[in-house]
Design a protein around this motif. Sequence first.
Motif, short mmCIF file in Angstrom:
data_model
loop_
_atom_site.label_atom_id
_atom_site.label_comp_id
_atom_site.label_asym_id
_atom_site.label_seq_id
_atom_site.Cartn_x
_atom_site.Cartn_y
_atom_site.Cartn_z
N UNK A 72 0.85 -1.29 -0.05
CA UNK A 72 0.02 -0.16 0.01
C UNK A 72 0.81 1.06 -0.04
N UNK A 73 1.81 1.30 0.78
CA UNK A 73 2.85 2.49 0.92
C UNK A 73 3.56 2.71 -0.81
N UNK A 74 3.79 1.64 -1.09
CA UNK A 74 4.39 1.67 -2.60
C UNK A 74 3.47 2.04 -3.73
N UNK A 75 2.27 1.92 -3.43
CA UNK A 75 1.14 2.19 -4.28
C UNK A 75 0.73 3.77 -3.96
N UNK A 76 1.36 4.51 -2.92
CA UNK A 76 1.03 5.74 -2.42
C UNK A 76 2.27 6.57 -2.22
N UNK A 77 3.35 6.89 -3.39
CA UNK A 77 4.69 7.32 -2.91
C UNK A 77 4.75 8.64 -2.27
N UNK A 78 5.52 8.74 -1.28
CA UNK A 78 5.64 9.93 -0.71
C UNK A 78 5.94 10.98 -1.51
N UNK A 79 5.37 12.35 -1.21
CA UNK A 79 5.69 13.77 -2.04
C UNK A 79 5.00 13.76 -3.25
N UNK A 80 3.88 13.13 -3.40
CA UNK A 80 3.05 13.37 -4.49
C UNK A 80 1.71 14.05 -3.94
N UNK A 81 0.98 14.96 -4.81
CA UNK A 81 -0.21 15.53 -4.63
C UNK A 81 -1.05 14.74 -5.71
N UNK A 82 -2.05 14.18 -5.38
CA UNK A 82 -3.13 13.44 -6.26
C UNK A 82 -4.24 14.09 -6.44
N UNK A 83 -4.85 13.74 -7.77
CA UNK A 83 -6.20 14.17 -8.17
C UNK A 83 -6.22 15.56 -8.62
N UNK A 84 -7.08 16.16 -9.02
CA UNK A 84 -7.34 17.59 -9.45
C UNK A 84 -7.41 18.37 -8.34
N UNK A 85 -7.96 17.90 -7.09
CA UNK A 85 -7.96 18.62 -5.78
C UNK A 85 -6.56 18.61 -5.15
N UNK A 86 -5.69 17.87 -5.71
CA UNK A 86 -4.19 18.07 -4.82
C UNK A 86 -4.26 17.50 -3.62
N UNK A 87 -4.80 16.20 -3.59
CA UNK A 87 -4.88 15.53 -2.29
C UNK A 87 -3.36 15.17 -1.86
N UNK A 88 -3.11 15.13 -0.61
CA UNK A 88 -1.83 14.43 -0.12
C UNK A 88 -2.25 12.99 0.09
N UNK A 89 -1.17 12.16 0.24
CA UNK A 89 -1.09 10.64 0.25
C UNK A 89 -2.14 10.40 1.56
N UNK A 90 -2.11 11.03 2.79
CA UNK A 90 -3.02 10.50 3.68
C UNK A 90 -4.32 10.91 3.34
N UNK A 91 -4.73 12.12 2.85
CA UNK A 91 -5.81 12.74 2.47
C UNK A 91 -6.66 11.76 1.47
N UNK A 118 -8.56 24.75 -13.19
CA UNK A 118 -8.28 25.30 -14.58
C UNK A 118 -8.49 24.24 -15.66
N UNK A 119 -9.21 23.30 -15.40
CA UNK A 119 -9.55 22.09 -16.23
C UNK A 119 -8.55 20.89 -15.92
N UNK A 120 -7.44 21.06 -15.04
CA UNK A 120 -6.69 20.01 -14.72
C UNK A 120 -6.46 19.90 -13.13
N UNK A 121 -6.06 21.17 -12.60
CA UNK A 121 -5.99 21.21 -11.08
C UNK A 121 -6.78 22.28 -10.56
N UNK A 122 -7.23 22.30 -9.20
CA UNK A 122 -7.74 23.20 -8.52
C UNK A 122 -6.80 24.04 -7.87
N UNK A 137 0.55 23.11 -1.91
CA UNK A 137 -0.35 23.01 -3.04
C UNK A 137 -0.21 24.32 -4.17
N UNK A 138 -0.42 24.19 -5.44
CA UNK A 138 -0.27 25.36 -6.34
C UNK A 138 -1.62 26.09 -6.30
N UNK A 139 -1.43 27.44 -5.73
CA UNK A 139 -2.63 28.33 -5.54
C UNK A 139 -2.23 29.70 -5.89
N UNK A 140 -3.25 30.39 -6.60
CA UNK A 140 -2.93 31.92 -6.65
C UNK A 140 -4.31 32.45 -7.20
N UNK A 141 -4.41 33.76 -6.94
CA UNK A 141 -5.58 34.31 -6.96
C UNK A 141 -5.99 34.82 -8.18
#
Length: 257
Positions: A47-66, A181-185, A248-252
């Motif tokens: 399970x840990x190998x399937x969720x490598x550390x350091x990644x943000x997942x999905x369009x909402x930029x979830x962390x591994x634990x989220x 923006x069509x790819x990420x929040x 997270x990549x965020x701007x106004x």
Amino acid sequence: MDPYQGFSSLIAIIETAVSSALSTNPTPARGELFSATWKLVGNNLEAHQLLPNGNLFCDTQLTKNELLLLLIIQIIRRQGFDSYPIIHLSNKKIFEELGRLNGSATICGVHTGFAFLPSIMAQFNRKISIISSDESIRDTLTRSGPSGNIEVIPSDLFSFIRLRDSMTKGNLCVCSVDYSDGKKFRYISPSLFEFSIQNGFSIYFFKSEVNSDGSVSVDLLKSQHDKDLYKSAAEFIYYITLNQNPKRELSIKRITD
């Protein structure tokens, strides 16, 4: 974007962990099944190998634990159980201040798949107003805990008119202010900040962090710039990304820009 796309192997591991936990305790109390499943998955090397550390997942930029928490709760609910993580309030006094506030306020957050605030504010008998056209919003709310007293306002040209009427009755507005923006929040809309300032509503910021043991720390902060929408929005981004690794990549950006 489907947050579960590409995680079929991880889902199978979680489903096995849920079944194992239920075989040990067929009638778990609330929270026990989640805790047992989290521990089993946490001890699974694959399970840990399937969720490598350091990644943000999905369009909402979830962390591994989220993402892991989201998957576990979703799978447990498919088994017919209500199961919520343990929630820790990191600054209880501010939550109490908001809950007992004489009047309304706006609470800004970001999309993560969780909605802890309605259940937290339910203990203060506060009604929550949320702008959303998402047909699954009720599921999102109850996924994170008892939904409390909620008014869902449709997202359309009249949303802010309905919201203002709702808030003049003392409802608290809870809203995710990031959009895709069509790819990420990755963008923060200043519209709700502007609405709050124009109508004299206090602005609060809300975020959560899923800990290594599966519990969730939730945090609340009152904006110090509730007279300037861009300063308040910038303060919000700083608050959300503080101590994040990766950030997270965020701007106004206005949605109409």
